[in-house]
Design a protein around this motif. Structure first.
Motif, mmCIF file in Angstrom:
data_model
loop_
_atom_site.group_PDB
_atom_site.id
_atom_site.type_symbol
_atom_site.label_atom_id
_atom_site.label_comp_id
_atom_site.label_asym_id
_atom_site.label_seq_id
_atom_site.Cartn_x
_atom_site.Cartn_y
_atom_site.Cartn_z
ATOM 1 N N SER A 21 0.838 -1.193 0.000
ATOM 2 C CA SER A 21 0.000 0.000 0.000
ATOM 3 C C SER A 21 0.870 1.238 0.000
ATOM 4 C CB SER A 21 -0.913 0.030 1.230
ATOM 5 O OG SER A 21 -1.766 -1.083 1.267
ATOM 6 N N SER A 67 -3.501 -0.884 -8.466
ATOM 7 C CA SER A 67 -4.834 -0.308 -8.367
ATOM 8 C C SER A 67 -4.785 0.908 -7.445
ATOM 9 C CB SER A 67 -5.840 -1.327 -7.845
ATOM 10 O OG SER A 67 -5.488 -1.763 -6.547
ATOM 11 N N LYS A 68 -5.830 1.707 -7.502
ATOM 12 C CA LYS A 68 -5.922 2.905 -6.644
ATOM 13 C C LYS A 68 -7.302 2.994 -6.028
ATOM 14 C CE LYS A 68 -4.968 6.483 -9.174
ATOM 15 N NZ LYS A 68 -4.925 7.956 -9.303
ATOM 16 N N ASP A 69 -7.352 3.431 -4.795
ATOM 17 C CA ASP A 69 -8.601 3.821 -4.149
ATOM 18 C C ASP A 69 -8.557 5.335 -4.034
ATOM 19 O OD1 ASP A 69 -10.668 4.513 -2.429
ATOM 20 O OD2 ASP A 69 -10.465 2.683 -1.240
ATOM 21 N N ASN A 70 -9.233 6.042 -4.934
ATOM 22 C CA ASN A 70 -9.130 7.496 -4.962
ATOM 23 C C ASN A 70 -9.793 8.153 -3.757
ATOM 24 O OD1 ASN A 70 -7.737 7.540 -7.413
ATOM 25 N ND2 ASN A 70 -9.635 7.375 -8.571
ATOM 26 N N LYS A 72 -9.484 7.229 -0.604
ATOM 27 C CA LYS A 72 -8.674 7.183 0.623
ATOM 28 C C LYS A 72 -7.606 8.239 0.757
ATOM 29 C CE LYS A 72 -9.752 2.520 2.038
ATOM 30 N NZ LYS A 72 -9.232 1.205 2.453
#
Length: 121
Positions: A21, A67-70, A72
């Protein structure tokens, strides 16, 4: 500069999986993962654009997924079928200065501090 903070590195056996992460604290459009083994040049692993399009190094294609969690906002690297040659310090990077050589470390000036991945045979 907004800091990048990696986590998730560990020691695993060959064939295992890890998820890295990188916390960015603010939304960042373009981000990448690099790695560097002792005595070797920093190597681009994977890159992701804001629209979700990705680019991978041939050495990790079909094994790693970026991948990205925009919301967070956090960048991830899912690493499967790990090999001893994947052993390295892994770094996240952001905002390359051009859109062509996105896996070239010279395109980046924003870096995290790194997280160590060790794969034993």
């Amino acid at each position: 500069q907004v800091p990048l903070v990696e986590s998730g590195g560990s020691s695993v056996q060959a064939g295992g999986s890890l998820r890295l992460s990188c916390a960015a604290s603010v939304y960042t459009y373009r981000m990448a993962w690099f790695r560097q083994a002792p005595g070797k040049e920093r190597e681009g692993v994977a890159f992701i654009r804001g629209d979700g399009r990705t680019t991978y190094a041939d050495s990790v294609k079909d094994r790693f997924a970026i991948s990205k969690d925009n919301a967070k906002p956090t960048l991830y690297l899912q690493m499967n079928s790990l090999k001893p040659e994947d052993t390295a310090m892994y770094y996240c990077a952001a905002d390359p200065n051009q859109d062509v050589h996105v896996l070239d470390f010279r395109s980046y000036h924003r870096w995290g501090q790194g997280t160590q991945v060790t794969v034993s045979s």
